[in-house]
Scaffold this motif. Sequence first.
Motif, mmCIF file in Angstrom:
data_model
loop_
_atom_site.group_PDB
_atom_site.id
_atom_site.type_symbol
_atom_site.label_atom_id
_atom_site.label_comp_id
_atom_site.label_asym_id
_atom_site.label_seq_id
_atom_site.Cartn_x
_atom_site.Cartn_y
_atom_site.Cartn_z
ATOM 1 N N ASP A 224 0.836 -1.193 0.000
ATOM 2 C CA ASP A 224 0.000 0.000 0.000
ATOM 3 C C ASP A 224 0.879 1.254 0.000
ATOM 4 N N HIS A 225 1.941 1.235 0.803
ATOM 5 C CA HIS A 225 2.871 2.376 0.863
ATOM 6 C C HIS A 225 3.530 2.590 -0.501
ATOM 7 N N GLU A 226 3.971 1.489 -1.115
ATOM 8 C CA GLU A 226 4.585 1.589 -2.440
ATOM 9 C C GLU A 226 3.565 2.113 -3.456
ATOM 10 N N HIS A 227 2.347 1.635 -3.362
ATOM 11 C CA HIS A 227 1.284 2.091 -4.262
ATOM 12 C C HIS A 227 1.043 3.592 -4.108
ATOM 13 N N GLN A 228 1.019 4.055 -2.873
ATOM 14 C CA GLN A 228 0.829 5.485 -2.624
ATOM 15 C C GLN A 228 1.988 6.301 -3.208
ATOM 16 N N ASN A 229 3.220 5.774 -3.060
ATOM 17 C CA ASN A 229 4.391 6.468 -3.627
ATOM 18 C C ASN A 229 4.309 6.533 -5.150
ATOM 19 N N VAL A 230 3.921 5.413 -5.771
ATOM 20 C CA VAL A 230 3.792 5.390 -7.227
ATOM 21 C C VAL A 230 2.705 6.358 -7.668
ATOM 22 N N ARG A 231 1.592 6.341 -6.965
ATOM 23 C CA ARG A 231 0.491 7.249 -7.298
ATOM 24 C C ARG A 231 0.941 8.720 -7.185
ATOM 25 N N GLN A 232 1.691 9.041 -6.121
ATOM 26 C CA GLN A 232 2.169 10.416 -5.920
ATOM 27 C C GLN A 232 3.139 10.805 -7.047
ATOM 28 N N ARG A 233 4.067 9.876 -7.387
ATOM 29 C CA ARG A 233 5.003 10.163 -8.486
ATOM 30 C C ARG A 233 4.241 10.349 -9.797
ATOM 31 N N TRP A 234 3.227 9.531 -10.025
ATOM 32 C CA TRP A 234 2.422 9.638 -11.235
ATOM 33 C C TRP A 234 1.719 10.991 -11.286
ATOM 34 N N GLN A 235 1.146 11.416 -10.164
ATOM 35 C CA GLN A 235 0.469 12.713 -10.127
ATOM 36 C C GLN A 235 1.467 13.854 -10.365
ATOM 37 N N GLU A 236 2.649 13.751 -9.744
ATOM 38 C CA GLU A 236 3.679 14.777 -9.956
ATOM 39 C C GLU A 236 4.098 14.810 -11.422
ATOM 40 N N HIS A 237 4.269 13.621 -12.004
ATOM 41 C CA HIS A 237 4.654 13.533 -13.408
ATOM 42 C C HIS A 237 3.553 14.106 -14.295
ATOM 43 N N GLU B 167 1.381 16.408 -13.486
ATOM 44 C CA GLU B 167 1.414 17.865 -13.335
ATOM 45 C C GLU B 167 2.567 18.463 -14.146
ATOM 46 N N LYS B 168 3.719 17.798 -14.086
ATOM 47 C CA LYS B 168 4.897 18.273 -14.813
ATOM 48 C C LYS B 168 4.630 18.250 -16.317
ATOM 49 N N VAL B 169 4.071 17.161 -16.799
ATOM 50 C CA VAL B 169 3.761 17.043 -18.225
ATOM 51 C C VAL B 169 2.712 18.074 -18.617
ATOM 52 N N GLY B 170 1.712 18.275 -17.729
ATOM 53 C CA GLY B 170 0.700 19.299 -18.002
ATOM 54 C C GLY B 170 1.317 20.678 -18.105
ATOM 55 N N ASN B 171 2.246 20.992 -17.203
ATOM 56 C CA ASN B 171 2.939 22.290 -17.251
ATOM 57 C C ASN B 171 3.786 22.412 -18.513
ATOM 58 N N GLU B 172 4.505 21.335 -18.849
ATOM 59 C CA GLU B 172 5.331 21.360 -20.053
ATOM 60 C C GLU B 172 4.461 21.527 -21.298
ATOM 61 N N LEU B 173 3.334 20.840 -21.330
ATOM 62 C CA LEU B 173 2.418 20.961 -22.459
ATOM 63 C C LEU B 173 1.897 22.388 -22.574
ATOM 64 N N SER B 174 1.569 22.971 -21.451
ATOM 65 C CA SER B 174 1.114 24.361 -21.439
ATOM 66 C C SER B 174 2.216 25.289 -21.949
ATOM 67 N N ASN B 175 3.442 25.038 -21.500
ATOM 68 C CA ASN B 175 4.580 25.832 -21.959
ATOM 69 C C ASN B 175 4.796 25.663 -23.466
ATOM 70 N N VAL B 176 4.681 24.429 -23.938
ATOM 71 C CA VAL B 176 4.853 24.170 -25.367
ATOM 72 C C VAL B 176 3.768 24.889 -26.163
ATOM 73 N N ARG B 177 2.542 24.868 -25.679
ATOM 74 C CA ARG B 177 1.443 25.549 -26.378
ATOM 75 C C ARG B 177 1.696 27.063 -26.441
ATOM 76 N N SER B 178 2.094 27.634 -25.320
ATOM 77 C CA SER B 178 2.346 29.091 -25.320
ATOM 78 C C SER B 178 3.539 29.420 -26.224
#
Length: 189
Positions: free
Chosen positions: A132-145, A147-158
């Motif tokens: 469960d702890h590992e799952h939570q860590n993976v989920r958090q990394r996935w969410q961070e990733h 967000e990062k991809v969303g920000n990069e995509l926004s930057n690429v669009r602008s």
Amino acid sequence: MMIMAADTIDTSWACPQCTFKNHIGNKACEMCQYPKPGVNTLDQDQPPSESATLKFKKLIQNAASTSKLFNTAATTATASTSTSNGTHGGATATKSVQELEEEIEILHLQKEDLRKLVSERTQELDALTKLDHEHQNVRQRWQEHEEKVGNELSNVRSYTEELKREVEELKTQNRHLQSKSTSHDVLKN
């Protein structure tokens, strides 16, 4: 007394109803209260009108007292039942040392089995907690990733929009320069 071999004397009798080996002096089976074969039922402490159902219930109560883990209530209930049915003291109310040692051995085995089971379940719970702890860590990394991809995509669009504006501006400048060049060539000629 039955003679089993030339010098071996059997000091027990098997109950014809439940096959429990009883002490030769018992007038009834210790487990099911079935009368000893060849003994007059009127001589027993137990009333002769006792039904087979009641005997079966006593057998079940006695079995329950030895099979349930740490269950003293069943043993107490059995003792109070035998007291209320008129069997006071005697062979049916007490257990032999060997029977008590067997019950203790059963309880020790059951205790050891429970310890193993608790240990196994604790290990399984620890493994599940770790997963469960590992799952939570993976989920958090996935969410961070994400967000990062969303920000990069926004930057690429602008950036793409900026490049489009620059291209349009350059096209406009190019057209303007071409028109000047054409007008300059016309003036020259």
